[in-house]
Design a protein around this motif. Structure first.
Motif, PDB file in Angstrom:
ATOM      1  N   MET A   1      -5.331  11.789   1.496  1.00  0.00           N
ATOM      2  CA  MET A   1      -4.384  11.179   0.587  1.00  0.00           C
ATOM      3  C   MET A   1      -3.296  10.425   1.360  1.00  0.00           C
ATOM      4  N   GLN A   2      -2.751  11.060   2.382  1.00  0.00           N
ATOM      5  CA  GLN A   2      -1.706  10.443   3.194  1.00  0.00           C
ATOM      6  C   GLN A   2      -2.216   9.175   3.868  1.00  0.00           C
ATOM      7  N   ALA A   7      -2.475   3.297   4.445  1.00  0.00           N
ATOM      8  CA  ALA A   7      -3.313   2.089   4.433  1.00  0.00           C
ATOM      9  C   ALA A   7      -2.797   1.084   3.411  1.00  0.00           C
ATOM     10  N   TYR A   8      -2.447   1.550   2.214  1.00  0.00           N
ATOM     11  CA  TYR A   8      -1.907   0.639   1.202  1.00  0.00           C
ATOM     12  C   TYR A   8      -0.573   0.051   1.655  1.00  0.00           C
ATOM     13  N   THR A   9       0.248   0.866   2.284  1.00  0.00           N
ATOM     14  CA  THR A   9       1.519   0.371   2.801  1.00  0.00           C
ATOM     15  C   THR A   9       1.280  -0.712   3.850  1.00  0.00           C
ATOM     16  N   LEU A  47       3.905   4.273  -4.551  1.00  0.00           N
ATOM     17  CA  LEU A  47       3.848   5.244  -3.456  1.00  0.00           C
ATOM     18  C   LEU A  47       5.116   6.053  -3.248  1.00  0.00           C
ATOM     19  N   GLY A  48       6.253   5.527  -3.646  1.00  0.00           N
ATOM     20  CA  GLY A  48       7.497   6.259  -3.485  1.00  0.00           C
ATOM     21  C   GLY A  48       8.478   5.604  -2.525  1.00  0.00           C
ATOM     22  N   LEU A 157      -5.042   0.674  -8.174  1.00  0.00           N
ATOM     23  CA  LEU A 157      -4.538   1.281  -6.940  1.00  0.00           C
ATOM     24  C   LEU A 157      -4.124   2.732  -7.179  1.00  0.00           C
ATOM     25  N   ASP A 158      -3.457   2.979  -8.301  1.00  0.00           N
ATOM     26  CA  ASP A 158      -3.028   4.339  -8.627  1.00  0.00           C
ATOM     27  C   ASP A 158      -4.235   5.254  -8.804  1.00  0.00           C
TER      28      ASP A 158
END
Length: 167
Positions: A1-2, A7-9, A47-48, A157-158
């Motif tokens: 998950m991390q 990767a998305y970031t 993502l936060g 994406l979510d």
């Protein structure tokens, strides 16, 4: 998950860095970049806060290294990313993220840009000089983020992020 979040970031950062020389608003020593604000909001929502602020720092750093940004990118983008993430978490609404980005970048980031401009670049502009250009940039980016948020892309994406090890 991390790893997926990282990767998305990284993908959002790549988009930010690669598009920085195409779409920016030059205002004196500042290079206002509306896509940065769009990225801040989308990362804050998806993502936060930590990822949004980290991406803002990374994009600002890379833009400065590549000559497509200025030192003013740091206070503007990071303050907006932080407040966007905090308000999104409190409201669980895209509007919270947008308001956080606009206040964080357009007002707080603009005021934080003054000492950076004065002491690091030698600029003699006034303390409130950056508010209008930063607001124009962040409102433009916020509008882009809102419309992009309303497309299926964030939901996809979510879904991928929450798929865990399945996808």
């Amino acid at each position: 998950m991390q790893i997926r979040k990282l990767a998305y970031t990284a993908i959002f950062m790549a988009v930010g860095v690669l598009s920085a020389h195409l779409i920016y608003i030059p205002v004196g020593i500042a290079k206002c970049f509306p896509l940065q604000h769009m990225i801040n909001i989308l990362l804050a929502v998806l993502l936060g806060t930590r990822y949004s602020v980290s991406a803002a720092f990374g994009i600002s750093l890379l833009r400065n290294i590549l000559g497509t940004g200025s030192l003013l990118a740091f206070p503007g983008s990071m303050a907006g990313a932080a407040l966007s993430g905090v308000l999104y978490k409190k409201t669980n609404s895209i509007w919270g993220a947008i308001i956080g980005e606009i206040i964080g970048t357009g007002i707080i980031g603009a005021l934080l840009a003054y000492p950076v401009a004065k002491y690091f670049t030698g600029s003699q502009v006034g303390a409130f000089f950056f508010i209008v250009p930063f607001l124009v940039s962040t409102v433009g980016g916020s509008i882009l983020a809102y419309f992009l948020y309303k497309t299926p892309i964030p939901a996809i994406l979510d879904e991928k992020l929450n798929a865990g090890g399945r996808g």
